[in-house]
Design an enzyme around this catalytic site. Structure first.
Site, short mmCIF file in Angstrom:
data_model
loop_
_atom_site.label_atom_id
_atom_site.label_comp_id
_atom_site.label_asym_id
_atom_site.label_seq_id
_atom_site.Cartn_x
_atom_site.Cartn_y
_atom_site.Cartn_z
N ASP A 1 -27.89 13.27 2.46
CA ASP A 1 -28.11 12.92 1.06
C ASP A 1 -28.21 11.41 0.91
O ASP A 1 -27.31 10.67 1.32
CB ASP A 1 -26.95 13.44 0.20
N LYS B 1 -33.32 10.55 -4.27
CA LYS B 1 -33.26 10.57 -5.73
C LYS B 1 -34.14 9.48 -6.34
O LYS B 1 -34.22 8.37 -5.82
CB LYS B 1 -31.81 10.37 -6.21
N TYR C 1 -29.61 3.49 -3.32
CA TYR C 1 -28.60 3.19 -2.30
C TYR C 1 -29.10 2.16 -1.29
O TYR C 1 -28.29 1.49 -0.65
CB TYR C 1 -28.22 4.45 -1.50
N HIS D 1 -31.96 10.98 -10.60
CA HIS D 1 -30.61 10.48 -10.37
C HIS D 1 -29.76 10.48 -11.64
O HIS D 1 -28.56 10.78 -11.61
CB HIS D 1 -30.69 9.07 -9.78
#
Length: 314
Positions: A46, A76, A51, A109
């Site tokens: 994931d 996402k 990120y 997200h």
């Protein structure tokens, strides 16, 4: 034995592994962490555009040498690219960084749009911080990504119940999954039941709660995984409190995505040679504090979780 073979079925018919490997933060460490996770038996990774770990995930996957079709990769869409004209560009950028032609699951997200921008976060004092793109319009553009095969399934993250209901009523493709904060201190039973009734799979993020330094209240309390009830149930099964927290999520038919950089913990999180009985699950359910660690309503300029349990810990 391990949880490596535990899967659940999405409403698309695809199988999603019950334990995934989370890659939030520490982007420099992710190549080695993802490699260790895959070596240990994880097949569900994931990540997310925001990120900054997609390249690290790709490098870890390459190093592990596991065929792409054996992996379940999730990323996402970030808030700065909610406009329908930006969705494919954003997904293509993620696919490039992940070194793959498709993702198994593509999530929105957050339901909140930022103003369209190349920067991930609006600059301080920017009056156009919040965008005017409706998440329903974003969703319709994501549906096209599934139809094109760039995403095998699409889903959501951090939505309230009313937002999920509205999305279902307008969608051509129902969300396959909803990734949300869920752990023994934030049980959200009625919300979980609602997802089951609507055949939307749940993935728990922060399955151990979250004592990360960015969440102030989390620093003032003991770790969820050291809760006496989890420790006591763990002793019964010769497992840790962390392993019990994960088993609790799986017992509910949900996917859990722990994260760690430590090889021993990465491996331990996958050790699933035990199952909780109904009494264990009930005892853990009773720990519910309606305690939510992640609520960026103030900084994002959006009222999240308006109809859900969970007072913010920020």
């Amino acid at each position: 034995m391990s949880y490596a073979g535990t899967t659940f079925t999405l409403n698309t018919g695809a199988k999603i592994p019950g334990i995934g490997f989370g890659t939030w933060q520490d982007k420099e460490a992710q190549e080695d962490a993802v490699y260790e996770a895959i070596k240990a038996g994880y097949r569900h990774i994931d990540t997310a555009r925001v990120y900054g770990t997609e390249p690290g995930v790709a490098a870890g996957v390459k190093k592990a040498g596991v065929p792409r079709e054996d992996l379940f990769i999730v990323t996402k869409l970030w808030n700065n690219a909610h406009h329908p004209d930006d969705i494919e560009k954003q997904l293509d950028a993620s696919l490039k960084d992940l070194n793959t032609d498709y993702v198994d699951l593509y999530l929105m997200h957050w339901p909140s749009a930022f103003a369209r921008a190349d920067e991930l976060f609006p600059k301080d004092g920017d009056k156009t911080k919040t965008g005017d793109t409706d998440y329903v319009d974003t969703w319709h553009a994501m549906e096209k990504m599934q139809q094109k095969g760039k995403a095998k399934a699409i889903g959501i993250s951090n939505f309230s119940k009313s937002e999920v209901e509205r999305l279902i009523s307008k969608a051509n493709i129902k969300p396959a999954a909803h990734q949300m904060e869920m752990h023994p201190y934030l049980v959200q039973k009625s919300f979980a039941d609602f997802h089951k009734q609507n055949d939307i799979h749940i993935t728990h993020y922060s399955p151990f709660g979250n004592q990360n330094a960015i969440y102030s209240k989390g620093q003032e309390m003991g770790k969820l995984i050291d809760d006496p009830v989890l420790v006591e149930i763990g002793k019964k099964h010769q497992k840790s409190g962390a392993q019990v927290a994960l088993a609790w999520g799986l017992a509910k038919g949900h996917t859990v995505i722990p994260k760690s950089k430590t090889p021993a913990r990465i491996k331990a999180n996958l050790e699933g040679d035990f199952k909780l009985d109904a009494e264990d699950v009930s005892k853990i359910d009773a720990l519910d504090k309606k305690l939510r660690f992640n609520d960026p309503s103030g900084s994002f300029g959006y009222a999240f979780y308006s109809d859900l349990d969970g007072k913010s810990s920020q």
